[in-house]
Design a protein around this motif. Structure first.
Motif, PDB file in Angstrom:
ATOM      1  N   MET A  61       0.671   0.867 -19.715  1.00  0.00           N
ATOM      2  CA  MET A  61       1.976   0.795 -19.046  1.00  0.00           C
ATOM      3  C   MET A  61       1.849   0.721 -17.417  1.00  0.00           C
ATOM      4  N   GLY A  62       0.801   1.367 -16.865  1.00  0.00           N
ATOM      5  CA  GLY A  62       0.803   1.576 -15.440  1.00  0.00           C
ATOM      6  C   GLY A  62       0.116   0.244 -14.539  1.00  0.00           C
ATOM      7  N   ALA A  63       0.679  -0.074 -13.342  1.00  0.00           N
ATOM      8  CA  ALA A  63       1.106   0.974 -12.476  1.00  0.00           C
ATOM      9  C   ALA A  63       1.796   0.382 -11.565  1.00  0.00           C
ATOM     10  N   GLY A  64       2.640   1.182 -10.537  1.00  0.00           N
ATOM     11  CA  GLY A  64       3.563   0.489  -9.644  1.00  0.00           C
ATOM     12  C   GLY A  64       3.038   0.517  -8.203  1.00  0.00           C
ATOM     13  N   VAL A  65       3.659  -0.118  -7.202  1.00  0.00           N
ATOM     14  CA  VAL A  65       3.519  -0.152  -5.972  1.00  0.00           C
ATOM     15  C   VAL A  65       4.936  -0.012  -4.987  1.00  0.00           C
ATOM     16  N   ALA A  66       4.636   0.590  -3.874  1.00  0.00           N
ATOM     17  CA  ALA A  66       5.973   0.739  -3.087  1.00  0.00           C
ATOM     18  C   ALA A  66       5.603   0.264  -1.717  1.00  0.00           C
ATOM     19  N   VAL A  67       6.596  -0.472  -0.836  1.00  0.00           N
ATOM     20  CA  VAL A  67       6.415  -0.702   0.427  1.00  0.00           C
ATOM     21  C   VAL A  67       7.077   0.335   1.176  1.00  0.00           C
ATOM     22  N   ILE A  68       6.272   0.964   2.097  1.00  0.00           N
ATOM     23  CA  ILE A  68       6.896   2.100   2.894  1.00  0.00           C
ATOM     24  C   ILE A  68       6.592   2.152   4.432  1.00  0.00           C
ATOM     25  N   ASP A  69       7.231   2.048   5.241  1.00  0.00           N
ATOM     26  CA  ASP A  69       7.072   2.243   6.635  1.00  0.00           C
ATOM     27  C   ASP A  69       6.947   3.745   7.057  1.00  0.00           C
ATOM     28  N   PHE A  70       5.697   4.249   6.617  1.00  0.00           N
ATOM     29  CA  PHE A  70       5.592   5.915   6.408  1.00  0.00           C
ATOM     30  C   PHE A  70       5.690   6.498   7.824  1.00  0.00           C
ATOM     31  N   ASP A  71       4.997   5.780   8.887  1.00  0.00           N
ATOM     32  CA  ASP A  71       4.847   6.208  10.264  1.00  0.00           C
ATOM     33  C   ASP A  71       5.958   5.434  11.471  1.00  0.00           C
ATOM     34  N   GLY A  74       6.992   0.127  12.495  1.00  0.00           N
ATOM     35  CA  GLY A  74       7.714  -1.132  12.410  1.00  0.00           C
ATOM     36  C   GLY A  74       6.969  -1.902  11.709  1.00  0.00           C
ATOM     37  N   TRP A  75       5.734  -1.659  11.237  1.00  0.00           N
ATOM     38  CA  TRP A  75       4.839  -2.486  10.299  1.00  0.00           C
ATOM     39  C   TRP A  75       5.033  -2.015   8.790  1.00  0.00           C
ATOM     40  N   PRO A  76       5.386  -2.690   7.735  1.00  0.00           N
ATOM     41  CA  PRO A  76       5.320  -2.220   6.434  1.00  0.00           C
ATOM     42  C   PRO A  76       3.898  -1.730   5.900  1.00  0.00           C
ATOM     43  N   TYR A 102      -1.966   2.726   2.285  1.00  0.00           N
ATOM     44  CA  TYR A 102      -2.713   1.970   3.096  1.00  0.00           C
ATOM     45  C   TYR A 102      -1.835   1.717   4.279  1.00  0.00           C
ATOM     46  N   ARG A 103      -2.087   1.974   5.583  1.00  0.00           N
ATOM     47  CA  ARG A 103      -1.501   1.761   6.691  1.00  0.00           C
ATOM     48  C   ARG A 103      -1.883   0.531   7.552  1.00  0.00           C
ATOM     49  N   ASN A 104      -0.631  -0.196   7.706  1.00  0.00           N
ATOM     50  CA  ASN A 104      -0.642  -1.696   8.084  1.00  0.00           C
ATOM     51  C   ASN A 104      -0.780  -1.559   9.569  1.00  0.00           C
ATOM     52  N   LYS A 105      -2.023  -1.997  10.262  1.00  0.00           N
ATOM     53  CA  LYS A 105      -2.393  -1.848  11.470  1.00  0.00           C
ATOM     54  C   LYS A 105      -1.623  -2.832  12.477  1.00  0.00           C
ATOM     55  N   GLY A 106      -1.019  -3.813  11.869  1.00  0.00           N
ATOM     56  CA  GLY A 106      -0.284  -4.921  12.839  1.00  0.00           C
ATOM     57  C   GLY A 106      -0.921  -5.936  13.147  1.00  0.00           C
ATOM     58  N   ASP A 107      -2.079  -6.035  12.761  1.00  0.00           N
ATOM     59  CA  ASP A 107      -3.082  -7.128  12.924  1.00  0.00           C
ATOM     60  C   ASP A 107      -3.660  -7.853  11.765  1.00  0.00           C
ATOM     61  N   ASP A 482       7.078  -8.430   4.226  1.00  0.00           N
ATOM     62  CA  ASP A 482       6.523  -9.107   5.300  1.00  0.00           C
ATOM     63  C   ASP A 482       5.264  -8.565   6.222  1.00  0.00           C
ATOM     64  N   PHE A 483       4.273  -8.609   5.553  1.00  0.00           N
ATOM     65  CA  PHE A 483       3.361  -7.708   6.088  1.00  0.00           C
ATOM     66  C   PHE A 483       2.759  -8.017   7.433  1.00  0.00           C
ATOM     67  N   ASP A 484       2.901  -9.347   7.731  1.00  0.00           N
ATOM     68  CA  ASP A 484       2.271 -10.066   8.977  1.00  0.00           C
ATOM     69  C   ASP A 484       3.345 -10.480  10.158  1.00  0.00           C
ATOM     70  N   GLY A 485       4.778 -10.377   9.765  1.00  0.00           N
ATOM     71  CA  GLY A 485       5.838 -10.379  10.606  1.00  0.00           C
ATOM     72  C   GLY A 485       6.008 -11.858  10.924  1.00  0.00           C
ATOM     73  N   ASP A 486       5.890 -12.543  10.216  1.00  0.00           N
ATOM     74  CA  ASP A 486       6.104 -14.105  10.320  1.00  0.00           C
ATOM     75  C   ASP A 486       7.576 -14.581   9.680  1.00  0.00           C
ATOM     76  N   GLY A 487       8.112 -13.698   9.088  1.00  0.00           N
ATOM     77  CA  GLY A 487       9.293 -14.044   8.583  1.00  0.00           C
ATOM     78  C   GLY A 487       9.631 -14.344   7.008  1.00  0.00           C
ATOM     79  N   ALA A 488       8.300 -14.624   6.612  1.00  0.00           N
ATOM     80  CA  ALA A 488       8.121 -15.076   5.170  1.00  0.00           C
ATOM     81  C   ALA A 488       7.833 -13.947   4.200  1.00  0.00           C
ATOM     82  N   TRP A 489       8.403 -14.040   3.063  1.00  0.00           N
ATOM     83  CA  TRP A 489       8.100 -13.042   2.167  1.00  0.00           C
ATOM     84  C   TRP A 489       6.622 -13.131   1.405  1.00  0.00           C
ATOM     85  N   ASP A 490       5.776 -12.102   1.703  1.00  0.00           N
ATOM     86  CA  ASP A 490       4.465 -12.077   1.099  1.00  0.00           C
ATOM     87  C   ASP A 490       4.820 -11.192  -0.209  1.00  0.00           C
ATOM     88  N   LEU A 491       3.578 -11.381  -1.329  1.00  0.00           N
ATOM     89  CA  LEU A 491       3.694 -10.582  -2.256  1.00  0.00           C
ATOM     90  C   LEU A 491       2.502  -9.562  -2.756  1.00  0.00           C
TER      91      LEU A 491
END
Length: 614
Positions: A61-71, A74-76, A102-107, A482-491
């Protein structure tokens, strides 16, 4: 019980085999390609299901994933749920199987900060839900797990933000324990072990504090599972289906003061009991795997659609209760949400969106040889849905795969929500019985054509969206961001007992977009603005989105609200109906395309921000 009967149930859930519709729609598909950038992004997560050959149901059955800007930079960021070896079994050669952040480093890259953030924890995890439950401005994390749930509070630490386990203090563990026994004693364990699945946050009573709804799957114990004889050709054991396990109740925890929760499941109306046999005593009626919050009647109060596996789906309608309280009335049967084609299906993931202007629909991802269910809203008072998967082009193409994750998202930014499903079988040996079925399966992407009636969705072929999106996997959870900030939805997708994959959307349509991050006033509503309705007017069209914490299966996508605009250059008007008892409405005008705006409750101006500068 006979071997053949159990095997048939295990593989088909007693469903008849109907060949898929072989007709292909003729369409011009937009130039959007999804590219697997997992390795270059530095993501190395791999899900572990602990399978040893016993074939215990939770392994599938598993598993899931969540998008979280924990810090809050501004980067998910990405949180991946992991399971673990069963009691008495050694950890994998690759090391401990823990949850991962996993922290998004913005690059374009990520770094594993699980240990530093206090989340390198062993659980037999299933799903997750993100929200700021105490309105302190920082997103917190709830994880459902076999053996008991966990609530992690986001707090300052010596080296940045850190998550602290506050489950016991909050009272949302769900009871039960993880057995700490030998392998030989574990297979004899006959006491029920909690088996939750999806969860979501919502402010059901409008007091400004976020409450917690948790799906529970079946009454399960290893001895009960192993006591059911299910055998494949050649004598190998098969996974046992949920039809052989008793149902359970969903749970609703009311947020008392931002610290403690109380279980209000019974008095709030989410404990559904029904006779298993005609004339028999009522038994727990749910085998719940997916939940989405929405507001089909537009009254400002959040309702719940719950996808159940082999029993009818639930629709929990939020209505006035005694003394000014709020409660849920389960109206799945009268609202025509309970069944498709008059019978229960194997429901996994669920999502809801306005698929045509002014027309809400909910999708339920179903078992193999069952098409996706598309529940289109026909009437608001009284609430009434109509099943339209066949008329709207989903039924034939979606019938054969086993669907788990399901998301509405506008992949080509034309202003219409498209549909993605993450697919994969639960039986590794399915080809022994059905040679035309495979364990790993391709995802499906359906483009929203915008047709006013019939043929709303058309399957996108692999050569029009890139082969990476359709690479066969044993798919389960999925989310968009949108992990790279280009306005398009990534998966991002997760494979059961396999790796996570990050798929970047390379959008060459030239379509415009508008994005909004909402901040509620904690004095009157929740800071995340969960339950808000965002409406835009652009190019003579009015479109709406509802802000919800969880979508699909075991997962949560980015809370940023994004509207594809096609060739329009902005929105003439943006309106937000904020959550809470007052239902305050605010408007902004003249917002330009290609920007992310912060909309703050009570503040007249919209603030233009950039990724990394929120």
């Amino acid at each position: 019980m006979g071997v053949s009967a159990v095997l048939l149930a295990a593989l088909l859930y007693w469903r008849s085999l109907t060949p898929p519709d072989s007709s292909e729609a003729i369409a011009t598909f937009p130039p959007v390609t999804f590219t697997d950038v997992t390795e270059r992004a530095g993501i190395h997560f791999r899900h572990v299901n602990g399978a040893t050959g016993l074939k215990l149901l939770p392994e599938t059955m598993g598993a899931g994933v969540a998008v979280i800007d924990f810090d809050r930079d501004g980067w998910p960021d990405l949180f991946f749920v992991n399971s673990r070896p069963w009691p008495g079994h050694p950890e994998a050669a690759s090391g401990r199987a823990t949850q991962a952040l996993y922290r998004n480093k913005g690059d374009g890259t990520f770094e594993d900060v699980s240990a530093a953030a206090g989340l390198d924890i062993e659980l037999y995890g299933m799903g997750c839900a993100v929200a700021d439950f105490d309105n302190d401005g920082w997103p917190d994390l709830f994880v459902t797990a076999v053996g008991g749930n966990r609530l992690y509070h986001n707090e300052p630490g010596p080296n940045g933000r850190r998550f602290v386990d506050v489950t016991d203090r909050a009272g949302v563990g769900g009871g039960g324990t993880w057995p700490v026994v030998s392998a030989s004693d574990f297979v004899k364990w006959d006491k029920p072990i909690p088996f939750p699945s999806s969860a979501t946050w919502l402010d059901y009573d409008g007091d400004g504090r976020l409450d917690l709804f948790v799906c529970d799957y079946v009454t399960w114990a290893p001895a009960l599972d192993l006591g059911i004889r299910a055998v494949l050709p050649g004598g190998k054991r098969a996974y046992v289906p949920p039809t052989y396990f008793s149902g359970t109740h969903c749970a609703l925890y009311r947020n008392v003061d931002g610290v403690r929760f109380e279980d209000v499941s019974a008095r709030a109306g989410v404990r559904v009991s029904e006779p298993v046999a005609p004339g028999g005593p009522p038994q727990p009626g749910g085998k719940s795997l997916g939940v989405v919050v929405c507001d089909p009647d537009g009254d400002g109060w959040p309702d719940l659609i719950v996808a159940n596996d082999t029993v009818r789906n639930f629709f929990f309608h939020n209505v006035p209760g005694p003394g000014g309280s709020r409660v849920f009335e389960e109206i799945g049967l009268t609202a025509n949400v309970a069944y498709a084609d008059g019978r229960a299906r194997g429901g996994m993931g669920v999502d809801a969106a306005e698929v045509r202007p002014g027309q809400l629909a909910a999708v339920v991802a179903n078992f193999t040889n069952e098409p996706d269910t598309l529940l289109t809203l026909r009437e608001r008072s009284p609430l009434m849905f109509r099943e339209t998967a066949t008329a709207d082009g989903l039924a034939g193409a979606s019938r054969e795969p086993m669907k788990f994750g399901a998301l509405f998202f506008d992949y080509d930014l034309d202003g219409r929500p498209d549909l993605f499903t993450c697919n994969g079988h639960l039986e590794p040996d399915i080809s022994r019985v059905q040679p035309h079925h495979t364990f790993a399966q391709s995802a499906q992407l359906f483009r929203n054509t915008g047709r006013p009636s019939g043929g709303l969705f058309e399957p996108v072929p692999p050569d029009r969206a890139g082969p990476d999106l359709f690479r066969p996997i044993v798919g389960r959870g999925c989310a968009y961001l949108d992990f790279d900030g280009d306005g398009a939805w990534d998966l991002v997708v997760i494979e059961n007992n396999g790796p996570a994959r990050l798929l970047r959307a390379d959008n060459r349509t030239g379509n415009n977009w508008l994005r909004f991050t909402l901040e509620g006033d904690p004095a009157v509503s929740n800071r995340d603005a969960l339950g808000a309705e965002v409406t835009i007017e652009s190019g003579g069209q009015t479109r709406r989105q509802y802000v919800t914490a969880s979508r699909g299966y075991l997962s949560g996508s980015e809370l940023t609200v994004a509207f594809g605009l096609g060739r329009e250059n902005g929105a003439e008007r943006v309106r937000v109906r904020w959550p809470g008892r007052k239902g305050v409405v605010q408007e902004w005008t003249g917002l330009e395309a290609g920007h992310l705006y912060r909309l703050t409750q009570g503040r007249a101006e919209a603030t233009m921000v950039t990724c990394g500068g929120r």
